[in-house]
Design a protein around this motif. Structure first.
Motif, PDB file in Angstrom:
ATOM      1  N   GLY A 132       0.794  -1.232   0.000  1.00 44.81           N
ATOM      2  CA  GLY A 132       0.000   0.000   0.000  1.00 44.81           C
ATOM      3  C   GLY A 132       0.820   1.273   0.000  1.00 44.81           C
ATOM      4  N   ASP A 133       2.138   1.148  -0.204  1.00 45.21           N
ATOM      5  CA  ASP A 133       3.012   2.321  -0.263  1.00 45.21           C
ATOM      6  C   ASP A 133       3.063   2.762  -1.731  1.00 45.21           C
ATOM      7  OD1 ASP A 133       4.957   4.181   0.058  1.00 45.21           O
ATOM      8  OD2 ASP A 133       6.568   2.772   0.520  1.00 45.21           O
ATOM      9  N   THR A 134       1.968   3.386  -2.181  1.00 41.62           N
ATOM     10  CA  THR A 134       1.781   3.557  -3.619  1.00 41.62           C
ATOM     11  C   THR A 134       2.751   4.574  -4.230  1.00 41.62           C
ATOM     12  OG1 THR A 134       0.049   5.092  -3.060  1.00 41.62           O
ATOM     13  CG2 THR A 134      -0.650   2.921  -3.717  1.00 41.62           C
ATOM     14  N   PRO A 135       3.448   4.165  -5.281  1.00 43.92           N
ATOM     15  CA  PRO A 135       4.323   5.112  -5.976  1.00 43.92           C
ATOM     16  C   PRO A 135       3.500   6.229  -6.622  1.00 43.92           C
ATOM     17  CG  PRO A 135       4.756   2.855  -6.686  1.00 43.92           C
ATOM     18  CD  PRO A 135       3.515   2.816  -5.864  1.00 43.92           C
ATOM     19  N   GLU A 136       4.036   7.429  -6.597  1.00 43.57           N
ATOM     20  CA  GLU A 136       3.285   8.564  -7.135  1.00 43.57           C
ATOM     21  C   GLU A 136       4.229   9.554  -7.810  1.00 43.57           C
ATOM     22  OE1 GLU A 136       0.432  10.171  -4.356  1.00 43.57           O
ATOM     23  OE2 GLU A 136       0.420  12.103  -5.414  1.00 43.57           O
ATOM     24  N   TRP A 137       3.742  10.169  -8.864  1.00 43.03           N
ATOM     25  CA  TRP A 137       4.516  11.184  -9.577  1.00 43.03           C
ATOM     26  C   TRP A 137       3.658  12.436  -9.776  1.00 43.03           C
ATOM     27  CZ3 TRP A 137       5.018   6.052 -10.219  1.00 43.03           C
ATOM     28  CH2 TRP A 137       6.307   5.513 -10.316  1.00 43.03           C
ATOM     29  N   GLU A 138       4.274  13.584  -9.665  1.00 44.78           N
ATOM     30  CA  GLU A 138       3.608  14.831 -10.080  1.00 44.78           C
ATOM     31  C   GLU A 138       3.847  14.957 -11.589  1.00 44.78           C
ATOM     32  OE1 GLU A 138       1.840  17.616  -8.412  1.00 44.78           O
ATOM     33  OE2 GLU A 138       3.357  19.194  -8.426  1.00 44.78           O
ATOM     34  N   VAL A 139       2.770  15.189 -12.331  1.00 42.98           N
ATOM     35  CA  VAL A 139       2.899  15.272 -13.792  1.00 42.98           C
ATOM     36  C   VAL A 139       2.976  16.746 -14.180  1.00 42.98           C
ATOM     37  CG1 VAL A 139       1.909  14.574 -15.995  1.00 42.98           C
ATOM     38  CG2 VAL A 139       1.500  13.179 -13.951  1.00 42.98           C
ATOM     39  N   CYS A 140       4.057  17.128 -14.851  1.00 47.67           N
ATOM     40  CA  CYS A 140       4.277  18.531 -15.211  1.00 47.67           C
ATOM     41  C   CYS A 140       4.511  18.643 -16.710  1.00 47.67           C
ATOM     42  CB  CYS A 140       5.517  19.069 -14.516  1.00 47.67           C
ATOM     43  SG  CYS A 140       5.379  19.066 -12.738  1.00 47.67           S
ATOM     44  N   VAL A 141       4.286  19.843 -17.218  1.00 49.85           N
ATOM     45  CA  VAL A 141       4.629  20.094 -18.619  1.00 49.85           C
ATOM     46  C   VAL A 141       5.462  21.367 -18.726  1.00 49.85           C
ATOM     47  CG1 VAL A 141       2.607  18.967 -19.648  1.00 49.85           C
ATOM     48  CG2 VAL A 141       2.481  21.377 -19.020  1.00 49.85           C
ATOM     49  N   GLN A 142       6.249  21.412 -19.781  1.00 47.75           N
ATOM     50  CA  GLN A 142       6.879  22.665 -20.209  1.00 47.75           C
ATOM     51  C   GLN A 142       6.183  23.064 -21.509  1.00 47.75           C
ATOM     52  OE1 GLN A 142      10.945  20.873 -20.180  1.00 47.75           O
ATOM     53  NE2 GLN A 142      11.510  22.840 -19.303  1.00 47.75           N
ATOM     54  N   ILE A 143       5.916  24.335 -21.636  1.00 41.27           N
ATOM     55  CA  ILE A 143       5.189  24.792 -22.826  1.00 41.27           C
ATOM     56  C   ILE A 143       6.033  25.824 -23.567  1.00 41.27           C
ATOM     57  CG2 ILE A 143       3.130  26.075 -23.602  1.00 41.27           C
ATOM     58  CD1 ILE A 143       1.591  24.803 -21.345  1.00 41.27           C
ATOM     59  N   MET A 144       6.033  25.734 -24.869  1.00 46.63           N
ATOM     60  CA  MET A 144       6.769  26.699 -25.694  1.00 46.63           C
ATOM     61  C   MET A 144       5.879  27.054 -26.882  1.00 46.63           C
ATOM     62  SD  MET A 144      10.511  26.255 -27.511  1.00 46.63           S
ATOM     63  CE  MET A 144      11.486  25.588 -26.233  1.00 46.63           C
TER      64      MET A 144
END
Ligand code: HEM
Length: 507
Positions: A266-278
């Protein structure tokens, strides 16, 4: 299902059958002439069992054969940073804060086979299938943000140079650097790869990046360039060569085990999803080409802006059916997204589905792991292992496998917004891009590393290059010096002290 018998053993209510549904009454003994044989051919159960076993493996992936995967979800923030995301893209999965899209993610190493050690120095694959309400979106990325080459025509060469020698069947730094010393575009990637970032500690503590510039398209058909980044909540942790060797002595599956065990507890892996915009365009003010996959977009100029989070919370129930047969491709986009003109990206977009038709079969998209979670209605029929006819299941006329038709058959959809119609013109030619700048970002990366990371980088390069001949060493020192004087000098010094050392020990 099991029931407990009086003596405490488990009694199953399931009957073992053949694949024809016949109950199996003896799974220990073949049918033979007398109890000592020979075996007779009329042994349907045995023939089915052994011939299926003989076919249990499919061709492993030509690259990225070693991998681990998990299910989870992407949760949208409904915004890009503090702006409404709809300004940039009409892709529906991003629009509403809190909306969840199921995902399947596969992490991998690149070069070696299906059960090779997970401690090897290698880029790591980071491939995500989003089962969106508009069909599947695949993002097939890596952990290092960049790549070795910028034209798809070089991909088989770079892979062959890193794969085992066709004669000795061993990976060989002499072959790798024979190629790399003649490929200046690889200097940025090599600088990442030979640093501790070339051996991430685990998949949970690893960044993901789409690498290429893609496009986002809004309701008006206007596009911006976009790059995706996945930042791990557990932080980014990498290993020194010695740490990796110590782990490998105990386990060569440590990354698969870490991912599976973490999710199981139950130690769930997690990522913040980000973008770079041009803004879409050539950007002559930059000292690199924004479509060049050997470059990052400097985050101080193009900040990483959060659009959601990704959580992995469910392990596969069958490795083969899910992790081995999952098929990702860079051509798999949904409405509100588009391709950039990146030449590497276009080559990839052909390659993935092509290899999957060979590796898994022409109907690979009918497998549950690859199936979109929306209604599929095509006129693409038949072929090996066709499992069903999509549109007939929906009550459409089974006689119609063409379009257009007057009957109750699938019709083309209305566009969800204005089409993005970029204007393209130019001479058809074979030319490298103008702003190659192969050394600039490699040097910046070298200077940005922490001192221990630089030390490791130099040590690892010296170790590999000391096995190469002088011509290759000199050429590599030349490249590294152009990246950064200190970088080239330290590798040159490391190599000459190796030569002195071996002269001393052999004298
Ligand atoms: C022209 C360049 C490239 C070509 C032709 C190419 C081709 C391939 C092929 C044929 C596979 C095996 C796919 C399968 O059997 O399902 C593969 C897997 C993969 N490639 Fe590439 N590749 C290229 C560049 C890249 C780059 C730049 C990245 C990273 C951004 C990348 C990331 C991956 C990943 C993550 C996988 C494994 C996908 C999985 O887990 O199933 N590749 N590639």
């Amino acid at each position: 299902m099991f029931t407990k018998s009086k003596d405490g053993s488990h009694e199953s209510t399931h009957t073992l059958t053949t694949r024809q549904g016949h109950p199996v009454t003896d799974n220990e003994n073949n049918r033979t002439v007398g109890d000592r044989g020979p075996t007779v051919l009329e042994n349907y159960h045995f023939l089915e069992k052994i011939s299926h076993f003989d076919r249990e493996r499919i061709p492993e992936r030509v690259v990225h054969a070693r991998g681990a995967g998990a299910h989870g979800y992407f949760e949208a923030y409904g915004a890009v940073g503090d702006e409404p995301i709809v300004r940039y893209t009409r892709a529906r999965l991003f629009q509403k804060k809190g909306d969840r899209t199921p995902v399947f993610v596969r992490f991998s190493t690149v070069i070696h086979g299906g059960h090779s050690p997970e401690t090897l120095r290698d880029p790591r694959g980071f491939a995500i299938k989003f089962y969106t309400e508009d069909g599947n979106w695949d993002l097939v990325g890596n952990n290092l943000q960049v790549f070795f080459i910028r034209d798809a025509i070089k991909f088989p060469d770079v892979v062959h140079a890193f794969k085992p020698d066709p004669v000795t069947n061993r990976q060989d730094p002499r072959r790798i650097f024979d190629f790399i010393a003649l490929t200046p575009s690889a200097m940025h990637m090599i600088t990442w790869l030979f640093s501790p970032w070339g051996i991430p500690a685990s998949y949970r503590q690893m960044r993901g990046s789409g690498v290429h510039a893609y496009k986002w398209v809004n309701q008006e058909g206007e596009a911006v360039l976009v790059k995706y980044h996945f930042l791990p909540r557990h932080g980014e942790v990498n290993l020194t060569g010695d740490q990796a060797a110590a782990i490998q002595a105990r386990s060569f599956n440590h990354a698969t085990q870490d991912l599976f065990d973490a999710i199981a507890r139950g130690d769930t892996p997690e990522w913040e999803v980000c973008v770079q915009i041009m803004e879409d365009g050539e950007h002559p003010e930059l000292d690199f080409d924004p479509l060049d996959a050997t470059k990052i977009w400097p985050p101080e100029k193009f900040p990483l802006r959060p659009i959601g989070r990704m959580v992995l919370d469910r392990n596969p129930t069958n490795y083969f059916a899910e992790v081995e047969q999952v098929a990702f491709g860079t051509g798999v986009l949904v409405d509100g997204m588009d391709f950039s003109d990146d030449k590497l990206l276009q080559g990839r977009t052909f390659s993935y589905s092509d290899t999957q038709r060979y590796r898994i079969g022409p109907n690979y998209l009918q497998l549950p792991i690859n199936q979109p979670r929306v209604k599929v209605s095509t006129n693409q029929r038949d072929g090996q292992m066709a499992y069903r006819v999509d549109s007939v299941e929906d009550g459409a006329d089974p006689h119609v496998n063409y379009e257009p038709s007057h009957r109750n058959a699938p019709r083309v959809a209305k566009p969800a917004g204005r089409p993005h119609e970029p204007a393209v013109s130019g001479r058809v030619q074979r030319r490298t891009i103008a702003r190659t700048n192969d050394y600039g970002q490699a040097g910046e990366r070298y200077r940005a590393f922490e001192p221990w990371e630089r030390d490791e980088l130099v040590k690892n390069l010296v170790e590999a290059l000391s096995q190469c001949d002088r011509t290759i060493q000199e050429r590599m020192i030349g490249h590294l010096t152009q990246c950064d004087q200190d970088y080239g000098r330290r590798v040159a010094e490391g190599l000459s002290s190796r030569i002195d050392e071996s002269a001393r020990t052999s004298g």
